[in-house]
Design a protein around this motif. Structure first.
Motif, short mmCIF file in Angstrom:
data_model
loop_
_atom_site.label_atom_id
_atom_site.label_comp_id
_atom_site.label_asym_id
_atom_site.label_seq_id
_atom_site.Cartn_x
_atom_site.Cartn_y
_atom_site.Cartn_z
N SER A 72 0.84 -1.20 0.00
CA SER A 72 0.00 0.00 0.00
C SER A 72 0.87 1.25 0.00
O SER A 72 1.94 1.27 0.61
CB SER A 72 -0.90 0.02 1.23
OG SER A 72 -1.75 -1.09 1.23
N PHE A 73 0.39 2.30 -0.67
CA PHE A 73 1.06 3.58 -0.70
C PHE A 73 0.08 4.64 -0.19
O PHE A 73 -1.01 4.79 -0.71
CB PHE A 73 1.49 3.93 -2.13
CG PHE A 73 2.07 5.30 -2.25
CD1 PHE A 73 3.39 5.55 -1.90
CD2 PHE A 73 1.31 6.36 -2.72
CE1 PHE A 73 3.93 6.82 -2.01
CE2 PHE A 73 1.84 7.63 -2.83
CZ PHE A 73 3.16 7.85 -2.48
N ALA A 74 0.48 5.34 0.87
CA ALA A 74 -0.36 6.40 1.45
C ALA A 74 0.44 7.69 1.52
O ALA A 74 1.65 7.68 1.76
CB ALA A 74 -0.83 6.00 2.84
N LYS A 75 -0.24 8.80 1.29
CA LYS A 75 0.39 10.11 1.37
C LYS A 75 -0.58 11.05 2.06
O LYS A 75 -1.75 11.11 1.70
CB LYS A 75 0.74 10.64 -0.02
CG LYS A 75 1.54 11.91 0.01
CD LYS A 75 2.07 12.25 -1.36
CE LYS A 75 2.95 13.47 -1.25
NZ LYS A 75 3.59 13.80 -2.51
N GLY A 76 -0.09 11.76 3.08
CA GLY A 76 -0.94 12.68 3.82
C GLY A 76 -2.07 11.98 4.56
O GLY A 76 -3.13 12.54 4.73
N GLY A 77 -1.84 10.73 4.94
CA GLY A 77 -2.86 9.98 5.67
C GLY A 77 -3.94 9.36 4.80
O GLY A 77 -4.87 8.76 5.31
N ILE A 78 -3.82 9.48 3.48
CA ILE A 78 -4.81 8.93 2.56
C ILE A 78 -4.16 7.84 1.72
O ILE A 78 -3.09 8.04 1.14
CB ILE A 78 -5.35 10.03 1.62
CG1 ILE A 78 -6.04 11.11 2.44
CG2 ILE A 78 -6.30 9.44 0.58
CD1 ILE A 78 -6.41 12.35 1.64
N GLN A 79 -4.81 6.69 1.66
CA GLN A 79 -4.28 5.61 0.82
C GLN A 79 -4.56 5.94 -0.64
O GLN A 79 -5.71 6.15 -1.02
CB GLN A 79 -4.89 4.26 1.17
CG GLN A 79 -4.30 3.14 0.32
CD GLN A 79 -4.91 1.78 0.63
OE1 GLN A 79 -5.52 1.57 1.66
NE2 GLN A 79 -4.73 0.86 -0.29
N ARG A 96 7.84 -1.41 6.14
CA ARG A 96 7.19 -0.10 6.30
C ARG A 96 8.26 0.96 6.13
O ARG A 96 9.21 1.04 6.89
CB ARG A 96 6.54 0.00 7.67
CG ARG A 96 5.75 1.25 7.88
CD ARG A 96 5.05 1.19 9.24
NE ARG A 96 4.45 2.44 9.56
CZ ARG A 96 3.17 2.71 9.43
NH1 ARG A 96 2.35 1.79 9.00
NH2 ARG A 96 2.69 3.89 9.74
N VAL A 97 8.07 1.81 5.12
CA VAL A 97 9.01 2.89 4.83
C VAL A 97 8.25 4.22 4.95
O VAL A 97 7.23 4.41 4.28
CB VAL A 97 9.61 2.75 3.41
CG1 VAL A 97 10.55 3.90 3.11
CG2 VAL A 97 10.31 1.41 3.26
N VAL A 98 8.74 5.11 5.80
CA VAL A 98 8.10 6.41 6.01
C VAL A 98 9.05 7.50 5.54
O VAL A 98 10.18 7.58 6.01
CB VAL A 98 7.75 6.62 7.50
CG1 VAL A 98 7.09 7.97 7.72
CG2 VAL A 98 6.87 5.49 8.00
N LYS A 99 8.59 8.34 4.59
CA LYS A 99 9.39 9.47 4.10
C LYS A 99 8.46 10.64 3.82
O LYS A 99 7.47 10.48 3.11
CB LYS A 99 10.07 9.14 2.76
CG LYS A 99 11.06 8.06 2.77
CD LYS A 99 11.85 8.09 1.48
CE LYS A 99 11.46 6.95 0.58
NZ LYS A 99 12.22 6.87 -0.64
N HIS A 100 8.76 11.79 4.34
CA HIS A 100 8.06 13.05 4.01
C HIS A 100 6.56 12.86 3.76
O HIS A 100 6.08 13.05 2.65
CB HIS A 100 8.69 13.71 2.78
CG HIS A 100 10.16 13.91 2.92
ND1 HIS A 100 10.70 14.84 3.79
CD2 HIS A 100 11.21 13.29 2.32
CE1 HIS A 100 12.01 14.78 3.71
NE2 HIS A 100 12.35 13.86 2.82
N GLU A 102 4.87 10.30 3.38
CA GLU A 102 4.53 9.14 2.56
C GLU A 102 4.80 7.87 3.35
O GLU A 102 5.79 7.79 4.07
CB GLU A 102 5.37 9.08 1.29
CG GLU A 102 5.15 10.23 0.35
CD GLU A 102 6.06 10.14 -0.86
OE1 GLU A 102 6.06 11.11 -1.62
OE2 GLU A 102 6.77 9.13 -1.03
N ILE A 103 3.94 6.90 3.19
CA ILE A 103 4.14 5.61 3.84
C ILE A 103 3.93 4.50 2.80
O ILE A 103 2.90 4.45 2.14
CB ILE A 103 3.15 5.38 5.00
CG1 ILE A 103 3.31 6.46 6.06
CG2 ILE A 103 3.32 4.00 5.60
CD1 ILE A 103 2.27 6.39 7.15
#
Length: 116
Positions: A72-79, A96-100, A102-103
């Protein structure tokens, strides 16, 4: 006495064919759900929430040491999207990779179509 014997002979072939059909269905289902040939996983190169799979590849079957995976790719809390399929090996699982804001995360499972 000839009446009941005639009736039982008349119904016997129908029951036999129904039994054969039921046995065949059970064998096919057990082959699909068994671990002998691997597990069947959903395979989709692009799945968007509320729209489903846009690039549907159908299914894939795992080999020994492989799992069903959903990334899954999520940005700003939205998948935004997800990808589903079969792993190459265990190293792809549960990352699980978290960057700026983005998850990117992955989840693996080992049951038929568990990555739906």
């Amino acid at each position: 006495m000839a009446g009941p014997a005639c009736l039982s002979t008349f119904h016997w072939p129908a029951n036999l064919s129904m039994r054969r059909t039921a046995i065949a269905e059970v064998l096919i289902l057990s082959c699909l759900l068994s671990d002998v040939g691997g597990v069947i996983c959903r395979s989709c190169n692009l799945s968007i929430p509320f729209h489903g799979c846009l690039l549907n590849l159908g299914t894939c079957r795992t080999k020994p040491g492989q799992f069903c995976i959903k990334e899954s790719f999520a940005k700003g809390g939205i998948q935004w999207f997800s990808i589903k399929g079969c792993t190459e090996d265990r190293s792809e699982c549960f990352k699980r990779v978290v960057k700026h804001y983005e998850i990117r995360s992955s989840h693996c499972c080992h049951r038929p179509l568990c990555n739906f």
